[in-house]
Each structure stands twice: as structure tokens, then as C-alpha cells.
Design a protein around this motif. Structure first.
Motif, PDB file in Angstrom:
ATOM      1  N   TYR A 119       0.824  -1.200   0.000  1.00 26.95           N
ATOM      2  CA  TYR A 119       0.000   0.000   0.000  1.00 26.95           C
ATOM      3  C   TYR A 119       0.865   1.259   0.000  1.00 26.95           C
ATOM      4  O   TYR A 119       0.632   2.196  -0.755  1.00 26.95           O
ATOM      5  N   MET A 120       1.877   1.283   0.854  1.00 27.19           N
ATOM      6  CA  MET A 120       2.731   2.458   0.944  1.00 27.19           C
ATOM      7  C   MET A 120       3.505   2.679  -0.346  1.00 27.19           C
ATOM      8  O   MET A 120       3.823   3.802  -0.716  1.00 27.19           O
ATOM      9  N   ARG A 121       3.785   1.591  -1.039  1.00 31.93           N
ATOM     10  CA  ARG A 121       4.549   1.722  -2.277  1.00 31.93           C
ATOM     11  C   ARG A 121       3.661   2.148  -3.449  1.00 31.93           C
ATOM     12  O   ARG A 121       4.047   2.977  -4.268  1.00 31.93           O
ATOM     13  N   ARG A 122       2.480   1.590  -3.538  1.00 31.74           N
ATOM     14  CA  ARG A 122       1.654   1.791  -4.723  1.00 31.74           C
ATOM     15  C   ARG A 122       0.428   2.643  -4.490  1.00 31.74           C
ATOM     16  O   ARG A 122      -0.182   3.117  -5.442  1.00 31.74           O
ATOM     17  N   GLY A 123       0.032   2.828  -3.223  1.00 32.24           N
ATOM     18  CA  GLY A 123      -1.166   3.608  -2.952  1.00 32.24           C
ATOM     19  C   GLY A 123      -2.424   2.785  -3.114  1.00 32.24           C
ATOM     20  O   GLY A 123      -2.411   1.625  -3.500  1.00 32.24           O
ATOM     21  N   MET A 124      -3.548   3.420  -2.788  1.00 43.63           N
ATOM     22  CA  MET A 124      -4.842   2.757  -2.901  1.00 43.63           C
ATOM     23  C   MET A 124      -5.165   2.461  -4.359  1.00 43.63           C
ATOM     24  O   MET A 124      -4.861   3.249  -5.242  1.00 43.63           O
ATOM     25  N   PRO A 125      -5.796   1.310  -4.623  1.00 42.96           N
ATOM     26  CA  PRO A 125      -6.265   1.048  -5.989  1.00 42.96           C
ATOM     27  C   PRO A 125      -7.364   2.030  -6.348  1.00 42.96           C
ATOM     28  O   PRO A 125      -8.148   2.440  -5.503  1.00 42.96           O
ATOM     29  N   GLN A 126      -7.408   2.431  -7.612  1.00 43.34           N
ATOM     30  CA  GLN A 126      -8.404   3.378  -8.067  1.00 43.34           C
ATOM     31  C   GLN A 126      -9.020   2.865  -9.356  1.00 43.34           C
ATOM     32  O   GLN A 126      -8.323   2.267 -10.180  1.00 43.34           O
ATOM     33  N   PRO A 127     -10.306   3.111  -9.579  1.00 42.41           N
ATOM     34  CA  PRO A 127     -10.920   2.645 -10.823  1.00 42.41           C
ATOM     35  C   PRO A 127     -10.359   3.354 -12.039  1.00 42.41           C
ATOM     36  O   PRO A 127     -10.535   2.884 -13.169  1.00 42.41           O
ATOM     37  N   THR A 128      -9.689   4.481 -11.817  1.00 45.48           N
ATOM     38  CA  THR A 128      -9.152   5.251 -12.937  1.00 45.48           C
ATOM     39  C   THR A 128      -7.656   5.041 -13.124  1.00 45.48           C
ATOM     40  O   THR A 128      -7.054   5.673 -13.981  1.00 45.48           O
ATOM     41  N   ARG A 129      -7.034   4.177 -12.310  1.00 47.42           N
ATOM     42  CA  ARG A 129      -5.606   3.930 -12.493  1.00 47.42           C
ATOM     43  C   ARG A 129      -5.365   3.292 -13.855  1.00 47.42           C
ATOM     44  O   ARG A 129      -6.032   2.340 -14.241  1.00 47.42           O
ATOM     45  N   GLY A 130      -4.411   3.822 -14.594  1.00 47.80           N
ATOM     46  CA  GLY A 130      -4.164   3.344 -15.941  1.00 47.80           C
ATOM     47  C   GLY A 130      -5.106   3.953 -16.953  1.00 47.80           C
ATOM     48  O   GLY A 130      -5.185   3.508 -18.093  1.00 47.80           O
ATOM     49  N   MET A 131      -5.833   4.993 -16.544  1.00 48.16           N
ATOM     50  CA  MET A 131      -6.796   5.648 -17.425  1.00 48.16           C
ATOM     51  C   MET A 131      -6.126   6.076 -18.731  1.00 48.16           C
ATOM     52  O   MET A 131      -4.947   6.410 -18.750  1.00 48.16           O
ATOM     53  N   PRO A 132      -6.860   6.089 -19.825  1.00 49.48           N
ATOM     54  CA  PRO A 132      -6.255   6.327 -21.135  1.00 49.48           C
ATOM     55  C   PRO A 132      -5.482   7.631 -21.245  1.00 49.48           C
ATOM     56  O   PRO A 132      -5.859   8.646 -20.672  1.00 49.48           O
ATOM     57  N   GLY A 133      -4.393   7.569 -22.026  1.00 53.06           N
ATOM     58  CA  GLY A 133      -3.671   8.776 -22.397  1.00 53.06           C
ATOM     59  C   GLY A 133      -4.330   9.430 -23.594  1.00 53.06           C
ATOM     60  O   GLY A 133      -3.672  10.132 -24.367  1.00 53.06           O
ATOM     61  N   LYS A 134      -5.598   9.173 -23.759  1.00 51.53           N
ATOM     62  CA  LYS A 134      -6.413   9.724 -24.843  1.00 51.53           C
ATOM     63  C   LYS A 134      -7.597  10.441 -24.194  1.00 51.53           C
ATOM     64  O   LYS A 134      -7.901  10.194 -23.031  1.00 51.53           O
ATOM     65  N   PRO A 135      -8.270  11.315 -24.915  1.00 51.36           N
ATOM     66  CA  PRO A 135      -9.395  12.021 -24.305  1.00 51.36           C
ATOM     67  C   PRO A 135     -10.431  11.054 -23.727  1.00 51.36           C
ATOM     68  O   PRO A 135     -10.791  10.065 -24.359  1.00 51.36           O
ATOM     69  N   LEU A 136     -10.894  11.362 -22.524  1.00 48.62           N
ATOM     70  CA  LEU A 136     -11.915  10.544 -21.870  1.00 48.62           C
ATOM     71  C   LEU A 136     -13.057  11.444 -21.430  1.00 48.62           C
ATOM     72  O   LEU A 136     -12.850  12.419 -20.703  1.00 48.62           O
ATOM     73  N   ILE A 137     -14.267  11.113 -21.880  1.00 49.46           N
ATOM     74  CA  ILE A 137     -15.481  11.837 -21.520  1.00 49.46           C
ATOM     75  C   ILE A 137     -16.270  10.977 -20.541  1.00 49.46           C
ATOM     76  O   ILE A 137     -16.551   9.807 -20.819  1.00 49.46           O
ATOM     77  N   ALA A 138     -16.630  11.537 -19.399  1.00 44.06           N
ATOM     78  CA  ALA A 138     -17.514  10.841 -18.458  1.00 44.06           C
ATOM     79  C   ALA A 138     -18.934  11.334 -18.688  1.00 44.06           C
ATOM     80  O   ALA A 138     -19.191  12.541 -18.653  1.00 44.06           O
ATOM     81  N   ALA A 139     -19.848  10.413 -18.945  1.00 49.18           N
ATOM     82  CA  ALA A 139     -21.261  10.740 -19.139  1.00 49.18           C
ATOM     83  C   ALA A 139     -22.007  10.261 -17.900  1.00 49.18           C
ATOM     84  O   ALA A 139     -22.267   9.069 -17.743  1.00 49.18           O
ATOM     85  N   ILE A 140     -22.341  11.197 -17.004  1.00 43.49           N
ATOM     86  CA  ILE A 140     -22.834  10.850 -15.677  1.00 43.49           C
ATOM     87  C   ILE A 140     -24.353  10.748 -15.676  1.00 43.49           C
ATOM     88  O   ILE A 140     -25.063  11.714 -15.951  1.00 43.49           O
ATOM     89  N   ASN A 141     -24.848   9.575 -15.344  1.00 42.11           N
ATOM     90  CA  ASN A 141     -26.283   9.327 -15.220  1.00 42.11           C
ATOM     91  C   ASN A 141     -26.601   8.956 -13.783  1.00 42.11           C
ATOM     92  O   ASN A 141     -25.925   8.129 -13.176  1.00 42.11           O
ATOM     93  N   GLY A 142     -27.594   9.603 -13.193  1.00 38.88           N
ATOM     94  CA  GLY A 142     -28.019   9.233 -11.845  1.00 38.88           C
ATOM     95  C   GLY A 142     -26.959   9.513 -10.805  1.00 38.88           C
ATOM     96  O   GLY A 142     -26.192  10.474 -10.884  1.00 38.88           O
ATOM     97  N   MET A 143     -26.892   8.636  -9.779  1.00 40.65           N
ATOM     98  CA  MET A 143     -25.991   8.858  -8.658  1.00 40.65           C
ATOM     99  C   MET A 143     -24.535   8.625  -9.037  1.00 40.65           C
ATOM    100  O   MET A 143     -24.197   7.639  -9.690  1.00 40.65           O
ATOM    101  N   CYS A 144     -23.693   9.544  -8.590  1.00 41.92           N
ATOM    102  CA  CYS A 144     -22.243   9.415  -8.730  1.00 41.92           C
ATOM    103  C   CYS A 144     -21.682   9.681  -7.338  1.00 41.92           C
ATOM    104  O   CYS A 144     -21.688  10.823  -6.870  1.00 41.92           O
ATOM    105  N   ALA A 145     -21.238   8.635  -6.672  1.00 40.82           N
ATOM    106  CA  ALA A 145     -20.917   8.760  -5.246  1.00 40.82           C
ATOM    107  C   ALA A 145     -19.590   8.099  -4.917  1.00 40.82           C
ATOM    108  O   ALA A 145     -19.163   7.153  -5.587  1.00 40.82           O
ATOM    109  N   GLY A 146     -18.951   8.597  -3.865  1.00 38.97           N
ATOM    110  CA  GLY A 146     -17.739   7.966  -3.358  1.00 38.97           C
ATOM    111  C   GLY A 146     -16.697   7.782  -4.435  1.00 38.97           C
ATOM    112  O   GLY A 146     -16.288   8.721  -5.126  1.00 38.97           O
TER     113      GLY A 146
END
Length: 312
Positions: A119-146
Motif C-alpha cells: 500500500y505504501m509503495r503503490r497507494g490505494m487502488p483506483q478505478p481510474t488507475r491506468g486511465m487512457p492517455g487519450k481524451p476521456l469523456i464521463a457521461a454521468i447518469n443518476g448517482m455518482c458517489a464515493g
């Protein structure tokens, strides 16, 4: 949802990825569509979804036919963060806790994080880790939490359906708000971000307020969300050079924490390499002069200068 932007007539143009159990992934006309697909759990992030998202971000980065990506959620929620039920089961099963943490066991079982050292070396896992080096559009529907706020904070820009709401319930289950709230302080006023962090599920930002704060770039009716996301992505594909966008994204995110003078030097590394060494730098002005759409090259976006020392 990504499936809404396909039609019977164009199904042959859709490049389907290997099957996933928690997301849907497809590529259509140089646009990658990623749909979080656990609607029965409000698209909460479990271990499998984390792994599948990591895999799909890699696919997007490595696929030269993909220019831009769109991420959205299936059902009535975009994403409600970590699957708390899975976390509770991990705790009751003895898979988390101080002893496991100190001994290098499964500190946060559902994300596959093993022990304090990792954990100290790599940090918390994130759903966006490794996210594209290309444009990314988030289309948010309904609840977006945490943890779902990761996508908003780290996408290049986000649009929202008029039923969208944003909140962070971490403190309500005794979890310290982390990267998503921290990154949002770079976008919205700090008092708003801290209110979101401290009030948890009792402080919700609706779609219109999110637009006013600059968290999203526009608000559209729910039934037009994916139509608008596709329209924006198609405009990028048709008119924006993949190489120039790659350099722009590297500049914008790479210089985020740099002092102004150093950020300018970092910017010129990409500016000069794209301007002097890419075919698109010739095609863009030529297409403009000839009053025609540009025919952009689709180079492998793993250019040698990304590892250049900043400012050199």
C-alpha cells in the motif's frame, strides 16, 4: 449506455472486446464506449470491476484505432463507489484488520491490496488507475458517489444527465475520503469540496449545481445523455488530431503540479515534437487551406519523448 449508440445498420462496424462480467466495452468509429454494468448494485466497484477496468484502460491505450473514450453507467446510477457489502463480508471473514495489515495480508480484500508495504509503495487502488492517455469523456447518469467521483475528477471532462447527483459517503462508513475529493479541490472551491467530504451522503450536489461549479461542462435530459456524448466524441474524432491531443493531455496533466516556469518548459517538449515531427502537423494546415476535413494519421501514441526529463 454504449449499446444505445449502435444501430442495426452499423453493427458490422462495432469492434467487440472479450466478454467482461462487470462492464461492457465496444469500439465504434474510433470511439471506445465503457459502460459500468452492475446495475443491481448501482454499479458499485468490486474486485472484479477494478480488474476489468484496468484491463480495458490498457486496451484503449494500446488500440491505435481508438481516438477517444466515453464512460457511463448502466441503470439508474453512474457509480456508487466501492461495494460496501463486499467490504463488510471481508471484515467479517477476517480478511481485513490491523494484524493482516501489519503482516502483509489482504488489507483491503476486495481490491486485492496486500499489506502495508504494498500500500505504501503503490497507494490505494483506483478505478481510474491506468486511465487512457487519450481524451476521456464521463457521461454521468443518476448517482455518482464515493469512488465514482474518481471518474469525474480524472476524466478530461464530464457531462451530466439532468437526474445526476454527486456526493461522497465515505465518512458515513468510517472511510477517509481520498483521491477523488482531493482532486476535486483543483476544480471546485475548497469549501464545497470539504462540505462534500464532511457531510457525506447528506450533502448532495445536483446536476445544475455541478455545472455551475464547473464539475461538469453541460447538463442534458437523461434520454439524450449518450446521444450527446456520442456527438462530442464524434466531433473529436472528425476534427482533432490524435497526436496533438496526446500532447495536450500530457501537457495539461503532466504540468498539473509544476511551477509555472517549469510547466512552460514541459509544454514545449510536446509542442515542438508534435509540430516538427508529426505528419498531422502538415495535414492540419493543408486541410484548412483546401477547405476539407483533415485526414489524421493514427500513429502508435507511445512516442519517445514521453520519458524526456521535464524542461530538457
Amino acid at each position: 449506455m454504449a449499446s444505445e449508440v449502435t444501430t442495426t445498420e452499423r453493427e458490422t462496424e462495432v469492434d467487440m472486446a472479450p466478454d467482461y462480467s462487470t462492464i461492457r466495452y465496444e469500439v465504434l468509429d474510433h470511439v471506445a464506449y465503457v459502460t459500468l454494468n452492475r446495475p443491481e448494485r448501482l454499479n458499485a466497484l468490486d474486485e472484479v470491476m477494478h480488474k476489468e477496468l484496468t484491463d480495458v484502460w490498457t486496451q484503449i491505450n494500446e488500440d491505435d484505432e481508438v481516438t477517444v473514450a466515453v464512460v457511463t453507467g448502466e441503470g439508474r446510477a453512474f457509480c456508487t463507489g466501492a461495494d460496501v457489502r463486499e467490504a463488510a463480508e471481508a471484515q467479517s471473514g477476517g480478511r481485513v484488520g490491523p494484524e493482516r495489515w501489519e503482516k502483509g495480508g489482504d488489507w483491503i480484500y476486495q481490491f486485492g491490496v496486500t499489506g502495508k508495504e504494498r500500500y505504501m509503495r503503490r497507494g490505494m487502488p483506483q478505478p481510474t488507475r491506468g486511465m487512457p492517455g487519450k481524451p476521456l469523456i464521463a457521461a454521468i447518469n443518476g448517482m455518482c458517489a464515493g469512488g465514482g467521483l474518481h471518474f469525474v475528477a480524472q476524466a478530461d471532462f464530464a457531462i451530466a444527465a439532468d437526474d445526476a447527483s454527486f456526493f461522497d459517503p465515505h465518512v458515513n462508513v468510517c472511510v477517509v475520503p481520498m483521491h477523488e475529493t482531493f482532486v476535486m479541490t483543483r476544480t471546485i472551491p475548497r469549501p464545497i469540496a470539504t462540505a462534500i467530504a464532511f457531510m457525506g451522503k447528506y450533502w448532495r450536489v445536483d446536476a445544475q449545481r455541478a455545472f455551475e461549479l464547473g464539475l461538469v461542462t453541460e447538463v442534458v435530459p437523461r434520454d439524450q445523455l449518450m446521444e450527446r456524448a456520442k456527438e462530442l466524441a464524434d466531433l473529436i474524432v472528425a476534427h482533432s488530431s490524435p497526436m496533438a491531443m496526446f500532447g495536450a493531455k500530457a501537457n495539461l496533466w503532466g504540468s498539473f503540479n509544476l511551477p509555472y516556469d517549469e510547466a512552460k518548459k514541459w509544454n514545449h517538449v510536446y509542442l515542438n515534437q508534435v509540430r516538427f515531427f508529426s505528419d498531422d502537423a502538415k495535414e492540419g494546415p493543408r486541410a484548412f487551406a483546401e477547405k476539407r476535413p483533415p485526414n489524421w494519421a493514427r500513429p502508435e501514441l507511445k512516442v519517445p519523448w514521453v520519458d524526456a526529463k521535464r524542461g530538457e
